[in-house]
Design an enzyme around this catalytic site. Sequence first.
Site, mmCIF file in Angstrom:
data_model
loop_
_atom_site.group_PDB
_atom_site.id
_atom_site.type_symbol
_atom_site.label_atom_id
_atom_site.label_comp_id
_atom_site.label_asym_id
_atom_site.label_seq_id
_atom_site.Cartn_x
_atom_site.Cartn_y
_atom_site.Cartn_z
ATOM 1 N N ASP A 18 -33.816 -6.565 3.141
ATOM 2 C CA ASP A 18 -33.996 -6.409 1.698
ATOM 3 C C ASP A 18 -35.280 -7.158 1.362
ATOM 4 O O ASP A 18 -36.044 -7.535 2.269
ATOM 5 C CB ASP A 18 -32.754 -6.879 0.911
ATOM 6 C CG ASP A 18 -32.551 -8.388 0.954
ATOM 7 O OD1 ASP A 18 -33.305 -9.082 1.692
ATOM 8 O OD2 ASP A 18 -31.632 -8.894 0.276
ATOM 9 N N CYS A 75 -31.628 -10.292 5.604
ATOM 10 C CA CYS A 75 -31.622 -10.495 4.145
ATOM 11 C C CYS A 75 -31.762 -11.990 3.924
ATOM 12 O O CYS A 75 -32.163 -12.722 4.841
ATOM 13 C CB CYS A 75 -30.407 -9.862 3.463
ATOM 14 S SG CYS A 75 -28.813 -10.642 3.744
ATOM 15 N N THR A 77 -29.527 -14.473 3.402
ATOM 16 C CA THR A 77 -28.606 -15.239 4.248
ATOM 17 C C THR A 77 -28.173 -14.473 5.495
ATOM 18 O O THR A 77 -27.572 -15.053 6.396
ATOM 19 C CB THR A 77 -27.319 -15.565 3.461
ATOM 20 O OG1 THR A 77 -26.749 -14.315 3.044
ATOM 21 C CG2 THR A 77 -27.603 -16.440 2.255
ATOM 22 N N HIS A 108 -20.015 -11.579 24.587
ATOM 23 C CA HIS A 108 -18.580 -11.474 24.313
ATOM 24 C C HIS A 108 -18.220 -10.355 23.343
ATOM 25 O O HIS A 108 -17.115 -9.820 23.410
ATOM 26 C CB HIS A 108 -18.045 -12.799 23.744
ATOM 27 C CG HIS A 108 -17.920 -13.865 24.793
ATOM 28 N ND1 HIS A 108 -17.206 -15.027 24.587
ATOM 29 C CD2 HIS A 108 -18.419 -13.951 26.052
ATOM 30 C CE1 HIS A 108 -17.268 -15.788 25.685
ATOM 31 N NE2 HIS A 108 -18.007 -15.155 26.581
ATOM 32 N N HIS A 143 -13.398 -9.272 27.729
ATOM 33 C CA HIS A 143 -14.077 -9.051 26.443
ATOM 34 C C HIS A 143 -14.096 -7.564 26.079
ATOM 35 O O HIS A 143 -14.074 -7.216 24.900
ATOM 36 C CB HIS A 143 -15.491 -9.621 26.487
ATOM 37 C CG HIS A 143 -15.525 -11.069 26.853
ATOM 38 N ND1 HIS A 143 -14.950 -12.033 26.055
ATOM 39 C CD2 HIS A 143 -16.011 -11.707 27.941
ATOM 40 C CE1 HIS A 143 -15.096 -13.217 26.637
ATOM 41 N NE2 HIS A 143 -15.729 -13.047 27.787
HETATM 42 C C1 RB5 Z 1 -30.946 -11.558 -2.517
HETATM 43 O O1 RB5 Z 1 -31.262 -12.435 -3.550
HETATM 44 C C2 RB5 Z 1 -29.825 -12.148 -1.659
HETATM 45 O O2 RB5 Z 1 -28.639 -12.167 -2.385
HETATM 46 C C3 RB5 Z 1 -29.674 -11.337 -0.401
HETATM 47 O O3 RB5 Z 1 -30.877 -11.331 0.304
HETATM 48 C C4 RB5 Z 1 -28.638 -11.835 0.598
HETATM 49 O O4 RB5 Z 1 -28.778 -13.183 0.868
HETATM 50 C C5 RB5 Z 1 -27.250 -11.432 0.341
HETATM 51 O O5 RB5 Z 1 -26.329 -11.666 1.143
#
Ligand code: RB5
Length: 153
Positions: A18, A75, A77, A108, A143
């Site tokens: 993203d 993304c 996180t 695994h 596994h």
């Molecule tokens: C975008 O602001 C953020 O929410 C997205 O990149 C991600 O971390 C969502 O899980």
Amino acid sequence: MSDTPFVAAGEAVAIASDHAGFVLKNVLKGDLEAMGYKVVDLGPEDETSVDYPDFGLSLAREVATGSATAGVLVCGTGIGISIAANREPKVRAALVHSEETAKMSRAHNDANVMAVGARVTEENTARACLKAFFATPFEGGRHARRVDKLSGI
Ligand code: RB5
């Protein structure tokens, strides 16, 4: 355990992110190209705000249909985009944060998609994860039974 890499050089690897993962996506894309893979970049093309489910699902479909052997997602996180990809039953997307978790996700879990968070993982760590992920074969054995159970859910 096989010594054969799970994605051979020349095969297709899809990558998507993203807006929060855009910069790291381009770094990892360069690494995948240097590793000899045919990289399919599913976007986005800049840092304009987008919704991670759209890109996670688009990459998951690429892997599920066999257009790409494996995928890489980024993304902020790594959480949202990996959740999205895992809605596709043939995808095992692993959110990794260290070389060890990247390696274990292959050994695994036979993960076919690696997800990483650009806002929570240093660039060098993400690059090391990528290298470990693609270098590690699935161990099979006990596994395989567990991964088969995942496929049966
Ligand atoms: C975008 O602001 C953020 O929410 C997205 O990149 C991600 O971390 C969502 O899980």
